[in-house]
Design a protein around this motif. Structure first.
Motif, PDB file in Angstrom:
ATOM      1  N   ILE A   1       0.112  13.941   4.732  1.00 28.32           N
ATOM      2  CA  ILE A   1      -0.535  13.901   6.054  1.00 28.32           C
ATOM      3  C   ILE A   1      -0.481  12.509   6.690  1.00 28.32           C
ATOM      4  O   ILE A   1      -0.934  12.322   7.818  1.00 28.32           O
ATOM      5  CB  ILE A   1      -2.015  14.349   5.988  1.00 28.32           C
ATOM      6  N   GLY A   2       0.044  11.523   5.975  1.00 29.82           N
ATOM      7  CA  GLY A   2       0.034  10.156   6.489  1.00 29.82           C
ATOM      8  C   GLY A   2       1.176   9.895   7.460  1.00 29.82           C
ATOM      9  O   GLY A   2       1.917  10.803   7.861  1.00 29.82           O
ATOM     10  N   THR A   3       1.296   8.614   7.835  1.00 30.66           N
ATOM     11  CA  THR A   3       2.370   8.225   8.763  1.00 30.66           C
ATOM     12  C   THR A   3       3.551   7.627   8.016  1.00 30.66           C
ATOM     13  O   THR A   3       4.459   7.072   8.629  1.00 30.66           O
ATOM     14  CB  THR A   3       1.842   7.163   9.757  1.00 30.66           C
ATOM     15  N   GLY A   4       3.508   7.707   6.687  1.00 25.93           N
ATOM     16  CA  GLY A   4       4.599   7.144   5.881  1.00 25.93           C
ATOM     17  C   GLY A   4       4.354   5.701   5.482  1.00 25.93           C
ATOM     18  O   GLY A   4       5.226   5.052   4.901  1.00 25.93           O
ATOM     19  N   ALA A   5       3.158   5.162   5.801  1.00 21.85           N
ATOM     20  CA  ALA A   5       2.837   3.793   5.391  1.00 21.85           C
ATOM     21  C   ALA A   5       2.836   3.710   3.862  1.00 21.85           C
ATOM     22  O   ALA A   5       2.418   4.658   3.193  1.00 21.85           O
ATOM     23  CB  ALA A   5       1.463   3.395   5.933  1.00 21.85           C
ATOM     24  N   VAL A   6       3.343   2.596   3.332  1.00 21.95           N
ATOM     25  CA  VAL A   6       3.448   2.475   1.864  1.00 21.95           C
ATOM     26  C   VAL A   6       2.739   1.228   1.352  1.00 21.95           C
ATOM     27  O   VAL A   6       2.537   0.264   2.091  1.00 21.95           O
ATOM     28  CB  VAL A   6       4.925   2.448   1.391  1.00 21.95           C
ATOM     29  N   ILE A   7       2.383   1.274   0.069  1.00 24.58           N
ATOM     30  CA  ILE A   7       1.743   0.133  -0.599  1.00 24.58           C
ATOM     31  C   ILE A   7       2.859  -0.877  -0.919  1.00 24.58           C
ATOM     32  O   ILE A   7       3.605  -0.705  -1.876  1.00 24.58           O
ATOM     33  CB  ILE A   7       1.045   0.595  -1.903  1.00 24.58           C
ATOM     34  N   GLU A   8       2.953  -1.915  -0.124  1.00 24.97           N
ATOM     35  CA  GLU A   8       4.049  -2.878  -0.295  1.00 24.97           C
ATOM     36  C   GLU A   8       3.666  -4.056  -1.179  1.00 24.97           C
ATOM     37  O   GLU A   8       4.516  -4.714  -1.752  1.00 24.97           O
ATOM     38  CB  GLU A   8       4.466  -3.432   1.077  1.00 24.97           C
ATOM     39  N   HIS A   9       2.358  -4.342  -1.218  1.00 25.74           N
ATOM     40  CA  HIS A   9       1.902  -5.518  -1.970  1.00 25.74           C
ATOM     41  C   HIS A   9       1.078  -5.072  -3.174  1.00 25.74           C
ATOM     42  O   HIS A   9       0.412  -4.037  -3.126  1.00 25.74           O
ATOM     43  CB  HIS A   9       1.049  -6.415  -1.072  1.00 25.74           C
ATOM     44  N   ASP A  10       1.081  -5.902  -4.206  1.00 24.64           N
ATOM     45  CA  ASP A  10       0.286  -5.560  -5.381  1.00 24.64           C
ATOM     46  C   ASP A  10      -1.184  -5.440  -5.013  1.00 24.64           C
ATOM     47  O   ASP A  10      -1.727  -6.311  -4.326  1.00 24.64           O
ATOM     48  CB  ASP A  10       0.434  -6.638  -6.464  1.00 24.64           C
ATOM     49  N   PRO A  11      -1.856  -4.369  -5.469  1.00 28.71           N
ATOM     50  CA  PRO A  11      -3.305  -4.260  -5.275  1.00 28.71           C
ATOM     51  C   PRO A  11      -4.030  -5.367  -6.044  1.00 28.71           C
ATOM     52  O   PRO A  11      -3.422  -6.044  -6.885  1.00 28.71           O
ATOM     53  CB  PRO A  11      -3.643  -2.888  -5.880  1.00 28.71           C
TER      54      PRO A  11
END
Ligand code: FE2
Length: 396
Positions: A132-142
């Protein structure tokens, strides 16, 4: 000669297991940072003397503790966004860690907030959700996560995703990234002793479902196969003991390890039909996750019986070392497991029909549609939408 297919294996970088080892919480947290962003989920634990001792352990190690949020139910988009905003106000960065302590909901909230604090940049977690998202991704380490489960079931302490409830349309979707696997997992089975019987049953059945689904999934691999078999040996004959005798140390230890193994297995090999449907049962009918898994598990095993049969037969040397399994012929292992699961569900007073957990017949088409997704696509036997609806009708 046996030649395994190529695979990846993601696991937390440190796993600390043992009865009473929560005393090491401060030392473990201090190995990740100096400021603890605390996310918890167990109201019983928070009211206990144990909680005071845990916080003291952190403070004795020179850590500053900031309480961020408590998860009372599976985290929603709003829960994640609000907790992330609190963390953002604290200017998170190097030297900070998230301590997530509680059941699967608290661990999922902690993992999601740790990821969003370093990636969201003011955006809602909704943009990052699968489906359901816009395709945003986790790019940086949490932020690094120290995960301390207080229930034995979801395996969230070992997984790369957080399950988030979404309104309108009601659904549950994952925030997922290989970066989200917790850095350290502290498994102290003694923390699970105070879990009420009903929750012991449902979270334990979640773990057993995860072990059995990961075993037969399309992405199964040798390392997770071995963990699934080890987890099933620990849990199938033991959950009933933990349910009836909450202080039984061996039962609590066995279930705690089995749940962790199930988390490693599912994060690397995925799940199947029961979890696909359980997500829809949770989102549409608000049925607790473990109960939904348990109701779906016997039917899922029967749908996948030929794969289960071959798999257990090929892994029978791993089972034959255990006194409870060694006399069962390899060809009969699948039937034995299915019978054991059905018996266990009866012993734990888990209903066998969807109507008995509150599902309306009119909801079945919506449930069938809502079951499509990541878990269902891993099921070894493909079910058409019509076949899935027919199966749900039969189970109703
Ligand atoms: Fe699960």
């Amino acid at each position: 000669m046996f030649m395994p297919a190529p695979f990846d294996l993601l696991i937390p970088r440190r796993v600390v297991y043992g009865w009473g080892r929560r005393e090491e919480l401060g030392t473990l947290a201090a190995s990740l940072g100096r400021r603890v962003l605390l996310i918890d989920g167990s109201r019983t634990l928070r009211r206990s003397l144990e909680w005071t001792a845990l916080i003291e352990t952190l403070e004795k190690s020179g850590l500053k503790v900031e309480s961020v949020a408590s998860a009372s139910a599976e985290p929603s988009i709003q829960d994640v966004d609000e907790a992330t905003e609190i963390v953002r106000q604290l200017s998170p960065g190097p030297g900070d860690l998230v301590l997530a302590i509680g059941g699967g909901s608290a661990l999922d909230l902690g993992k999601a907030v740790a990821a969003m604090a370093m990636n969201g940049n003011g955006r809602s977690v909704r943009e990052f959700l699968e489906g359901i998202g816009t395709g945003a991704v986790i790019e940086h380490d949490p932020l690094p996560v120290l995960a301390v489960p207080t229930t034995a079931g979801t395996g969230s302490e070992a997984t790369k995703n957080a399950v988030i409830s979404c309104p309108d349309p009601a659904c549950k979707k994952s925030l997922r990234s290989e970066r989200m696997v917790p850095a350290i997992v502290l498994l102290d089975p003694e923390l699970t002793v105070s879990v009420p019987a009903a929750q012991t049953a449902s979270s334990g059945m979640d773990a057993i479902t995860q072990l059995l689904e990961s075993l037969v999934t399309r992405k199964a691999q040798p390392a997770t196969d071995a963990l699934c078999i080890a987890g099933l040996k620990l849990s199938l004959g033991t959950l009933n003991t933990a349910y009836h005798h909450p202080d039984d140390r061996v039962a609590r230890e066995s279930m705690c390890l089995a749940a962790f193994y199930s988390g490693v297995a599912l994060t690397n090999s995925g799940l199947g039909l029961a979890h696909g449907v359980a997500a829809a049962l949770g989102a549409i009918c608000e049925i607790p996750h473990g109960l939904a898994c348990a109701v779906m598990l016997p039917a899922t095993l029967k749908v996948n019986v030929s794969v289960l049969k071959d798999k257990l037969k090929s892994l029978s040397p791993l089972l034959s070392t255990d006194p409870g399994w060694k006399d069962i012929p390899p060809d009969a292992l699948a039937e034995h497991v299915i019978e054991a699961v059905e018996t266990l569900c009866r012993e734990l007073q888990i209903p066998s029909r969807l109507r008995d957990v509150g599902v309306l017949q009119s909801q079945l088409p919506q449930i069938a549609a809502g079951s499509q997704g990541n878990s269902l696509s891993g099921n070894p036997v493909t079910l058409s939408p019509g076949q899935l609806t027919a199966l749900l009708e039969e189970l109703w």
